[in-house]
Scaffold this motif. Structure first.
Motif, mmCIF file in Angstrom:
data_model
loop_
_atom_site.group_PDB
_atom_site.id
_atom_site.type_symbol
_atom_site.label_atom_id
_atom_site.label_comp_id
_atom_site.label_asym_id
_atom_site.label_seq_id
_atom_site.Cartn_x
_atom_site.Cartn_y
_atom_site.Cartn_z
ATOM 1 N N TYR A 164 0.868 -1.171 0.000
ATOM 2 C CA TYR A 164 0.000 0.000 0.000
ATOM 3 C C TYR A 164 0.904 1.220 0.000
ATOM 4 C CZ TYR A 164 -3.171 -3.630 1.618
ATOM 5 O OH TYR A 164 -3.893 -4.795 1.726
ATOM 6 N N PHE A 165 0.749 2.090 -0.991
ATOM 7 C CA PHE A 165 1.631 3.246 -1.156
ATOM 8 C C PHE A 165 3.092 2.794 -1.269
ATOM 9 C CE2 PHE A 165 -1.844 4.500 1.811
ATOM 10 C CZ PHE A 165 -2.612 5.204 0.894
ATOM 11 N N GLY A 166 3.302 1.606 -1.833
ATOM 12 C CA GLY A 166 4.646 1.080 -1.979
ATOM 13 C C GLY A 166 5.242 0.497 -0.715
ATOM 14 N N GLN A 211 6.217 -5.346 10.582
ATOM 15 C CA GLN A 211 4.758 -5.298 10.578
ATOM 16 C C GLN A 211 4.241 -3.995 11.190
ATOM 17 O OE1 GLN A 211 2.184 -7.062 9.481
ATOM 18 N NE2 GLN A 211 0.639 -5.900 10.592
ATOM 19 N N ASN A 212 4.725 -3.667 12.369
ATOM 20 C CA ASN A 212 4.192 -2.512 13.094
ATOM 21 C C ASN A 212 4.643 -1.191 12.490
ATOM 22 O OD1 ASN A 212 2.914 -4.268 14.853
ATOM 23 N ND2 ASN A 212 4.539 -4.183 16.379
ATOM 24 N N LYS A 213 5.899 -1.138 12.073
ATOM 25 C CA LYS A 213 6.380 0.101 11.450
ATOM 26 C C LYS A 213 5.657 0.357 10.132
ATOM 27 C CE LYS A 213 10.453 2.619 9.895
ATOM 28 N NZ LYS A 213 11.943 2.668 9.848
ATOM 29 N N ASN A 214 5.515 -0.671 9.318
ATOM 30 C CA ASN A 214 4.878 -0.485 8.020
ATOM 31 C C ASN A 214 3.391 -0.189 8.160
ATOM 32 O OD1 ASN A 214 7.372 -0.916 6.972
ATOM 33 N ND2 ASN A 214 6.854 -2.750 5.810
ATOM 34 N N HIS A 215 2.752 -0.814 9.133
ATOM 35 C CA HIS A 215 1.353 -0.488 9.417
ATOM 36 C C HIS A 215 1.222 1.005 9.736
ATOM 37 C CE1 HIS A 215 -2.399 -1.372 12.143
ATOM 38 N NE2 HIS A 215 -2.685 -0.558 11.148
ATOM 39 N N THR A 216 2.140 1.507 10.552
ATOM 40 C CA THR A 216 2.115 2.920 10.927
ATOM 41 C C THR A 216 2.356 3.820 9.717
ATOM 42 O OG1 THR A 216 2.993 2.291 13.108
ATOM 43 C CG2 THR A 216 3.059 4.620 12.527
ATOM 44 N N PHE A 259 5.454 6.210 18.573
ATOM 45 C CA PHE A 259 6.784 6.816 18.664
ATOM 46 C C PHE A 259 7.928 5.823 18.434
ATOM 47 C CE2 PHE A 259 5.810 11.145 20.033
ATOM 48 C CZ PHE A 259 6.966 11.811 19.638
ATOM 49 N N PRO A 260 7.858 4.587 18.946
ATOM 50 C CA PRO A 260 8.981 3.684 18.683
ATOM 51 C C PRO A 260 9.194 3.394 17.200
ATOM 52 C CG PRO A 260 7.652 2.868 20.506
ATOM 53 C CD PRO A 260 6.881 3.991 19.878
ATOM 54 N N TYR A 261 8.115 3.385 16.433
ATOM 55 C CA TYR A 261 8.190 3.007 15.020
ATOM 56 C C TYR A 261 8.532 4.187 14.114
ATOM 57 C CZ TYR A 261 5.273 -0.585 17.225
ATOM 58 O OH TYR A 261 4.766 -1.531 18.073
#
Length: 437
Positions: free
Chosen positions: A250-252, A290-295, A349-351
Motif C-alpha cells: 500500500y503506497f509502496g 509489521q508494526n512500522k509499516n502499518h504505521t 513513537f517507537p516506530y
C-alpha cells in the motif's frame, strides 16, 4: 478490542458529549518546550489520568472520564505500566507507586474472576462485574491478558527484598498461576475463546483469530505456568484466518499481516506495550516490520487524504479506535470518518519517532486548547466537523505513556521480556528475539 467488539462498544458505552469546548476548564498557557521536555510533559499529564483520576477505592482505571464507577481491566493493565513510568520519570516515588500497586493487586485478588480471568468492566468500589453486553458478563480473556501483561512487568520491576515488594510479587504470582488459559480452549480445541460466563457459558462463541491486538493473549496462554495451551493453539487458532496473512503493498509499503491497509493502529500498540517487537520474528512475520509499516501506511493514507477531510496532512495523522463525532468507532483507512486520534501517532513513537513528533507538535501547538487538557490530549477530534472531544478514554491514554517510554528507554520492554515464562513461551513458539539466549 477487535473491530466487532468496537461496534458493540459504541452501542454499549458511548456517553455523548454534553459539554461545549468553550465551557471547558481553561488551563494556564501552554509553554513552548523542546522535544524531550514536551515528551515528558505529555507523559506526565497522561500519567495523571491513571494516578490522580484513578478510582479511590480500588486504584483501578476508570473506563473514561465520564464513568466514575466503571473501571476497565484492560485499561488498568495499561495503567499499572504507566505507574512504573511515573516512578522512573520522577512523577511519583517508588514507595508511592508500590503502595498504589498493592492497593490494586489486593483489590483484584478479591474482585470477581472466572477461572482466574477478570471481566471487561467491574465496579471500582465493589469489584462486582458490570456486563459489557447481555451475554458478556463473565471472563474476558483479552482484557485479562492486557492486565497480566502489566502485572508481569510490575513483578519484574519490584525486585527488592522488602516485605511490601515481596508481598506484591507473591500476589501477582498467585493470580498468574491461577489463570486457567487452557479452559478458554472450550474443551481442548486449538483456538482461544474470548469469553466465558457463569450465566451464559460459551454463548458469546467468539474465537480469537489474528491479525489484531490479541497476540499477547496467545503468548501469555502458552507462557502460563500451571494452565498452558499447546503451541498448536497459536499456529492453528491465532495464525489461521482470512485476515492473518496479507503481503500486499500500500503506497509502496509492504504489509505482512492483517486487514487491508492494516486496520486501526491500536493493533500495533496493545500487545507491544510489553512484547518488544525489535528483532521479534516467527514463521509468519518480522513484527518490527509489521508494526512500522502499518504505521507508515496509516500516515501515508492521511497524507493522500482521498476523502479530502480538513486538516489531514503529514503533520496531522493517525486513525485508530476512539470516540467519534457520532459514536465510538474503529477508524482506519477503510473506515475513515475524518476523525484523528492522538493516541494513534503518539503511541507509534517507537516506530516513527520523527513523524510522531511532527504530529505531537501539531496537536500541541496548532490544535492547542481545543485538544489539550488536564490529563493530556483529549481522545479525538475532527476539523471537518469542528468537533473536539472532551473525554479521555483509558485504552487510548495508556499506550501514549507506555510507548513513548519504550521509545525513550525501552523500560516496559526490558521488564516484560526479562520474564522467564515469557522467554520460554516465545522459544516454544519458535520466535527469535534478542531477548532469547
Amino acid at each position: 478490542m477487535n473491530i466487532q467488539r468496537i461496534i458493540i462498544t459504541g452501542i454499549c458505552f458511548l456517553i455523548f458529549i454534553t459539554e461545549a469546548p468553550a465551557q471547558r476548564k481553561r488551563l494556564a498557557a501552554r509553554p513552548q518546550l523542546g522535544d524531550s521536555a514536551l515528551l515528558t510533559e505529555v507523559q506526565k499529564r497522561t500519567f495523571n489520568y491513571f494516578w490522580k483520576f484513578a478510582h479511590p477505592v480500588s486504584g483501578l482505571t476508570r473506563e473514561r472520564s465520564t464513568t466514575p464507577d466503571t473501571v476497565t481491566i484492560g485499561g488498568s493493565g495499561f495503567g499499572v505500566m504507566a505507574i512504573l513510568v511515573g516512578i522512573e520519570r520522577g512523577f511519583i516515588t517508588r514507595e508511592e507507586g508500590l503502595d498504589r500497586l498493592l492497593k490494586i493487586v489486593n483489590f483484584l485478588w478479591r474482585a470477581d474472576s472466572y477461572h482466574g480471568m477478570w471481566p471487561h468492566w467491574m465496579n471500582g468500589a465493589t469489584g462486582k462485574t458490570i456486563p459489557f453486553s447481555r451475554k458478556d458478563d463473565g471472563a474476558d480473556v483479552v482484557e485479562s491478558a492486557f492486565m497480566f501483561q502489566g502485572l508481569l512487568a510490575v513483578r519484574q520491576y519490584f525486585n527488592q527484598d522488602t516485605p511490601k515488594e515481596r508481598e506484591l510479587r507473591d500476589k501477582i504470582g498467585w493470580m498468574w498461576n491461577d489463570a486457567e488459559w487452557s479452559w478458554f480452549t472450550q474443551g481442548g480445541q486449538n483456538v482461544l475463546y474470548w469469553h466465558w460466563s457463569p450465566n451464559n457459558g460459551w454463548g458469546m462463541n467468539h474465537q480469537i483469530h489474528g491479525w489484531n491486538e490479541c497476540l499477547i493473549a496467545y503468548i501469555l496462554a502458552v507462557a502460563s505456568p500451571n494452565y498452558p495451551v499447546s503451541p498448536k493453539v497459536y499456529h492453528q487458532g491465532w495464525a489461521m484466518s482470512n485476515y492473518f496473512n496479507n503481503g500486499k503493498e500500500y503506497f509502496g509499503i509492504k504489509l505482512p499481516l492483517g486487514f487491508e491497509y492494516g486496520g486501526p493502529l491500536f493493533f500495533a500498540h496493545y500487545s507491544f506495550l510489553g512484547l518488544d517487537p525489535n528483532g521479534l520474528k516467527d514463521r509468519y512475520a518480522d513484527y518490527w516490520e509489521q508494526n512500522k509499516n502499518h504505521t507508515l501506511i496509516n500516515r501515508q493514507y492521511c497524507i493522500e487524504n482521498p476523502k479530502k477531510f480538513k486538516g489531514y496532512s503529514a503533520d496531522c495523522w493517525g486513525l485508530t479506535a476512539s470516540d467519534s463525532h457520532n459514536s465510538y468507532d474503529a477508524h482506519s483507512p477503510t473506515n475513515d470518518l475524518g476523525v484523528i486520534t492522538p493516541s494513534a501517532a503518539l503511541s507509534s513513537f517507537p516506530y516513527t519517532p520523527e513523524y510522531s513528533m511532527q504530529a505531537l507538535r501539531y496537536f500541541y501547538n496548532r490544535v492547542g486548547d481545543r485538544l489539550w487538557g488536564e490529563y493530556g490530549f483529549y481522545d479525538a477530534f475532527s476539523e471537518t466537523t469542528n468537533w473536539y472531544d472532551n473525554q479521555y478514554v483509558a485504552i487510548d491514554q495508556g499506550p501514549i505513556v507506555v510507548m513513548i517510554e519504550n521509545y525513550r528507554s525501552g523500560l516496559l520492554w526490558k521488564l516484560f521480556m526479562s520474564n522467564p515464562d515469557i522467554q520460554r513461551a516465545l522459544k516454544q513458539l519458535d520466535f527469535s528475539s534478542p531477548w532469547l539466549k
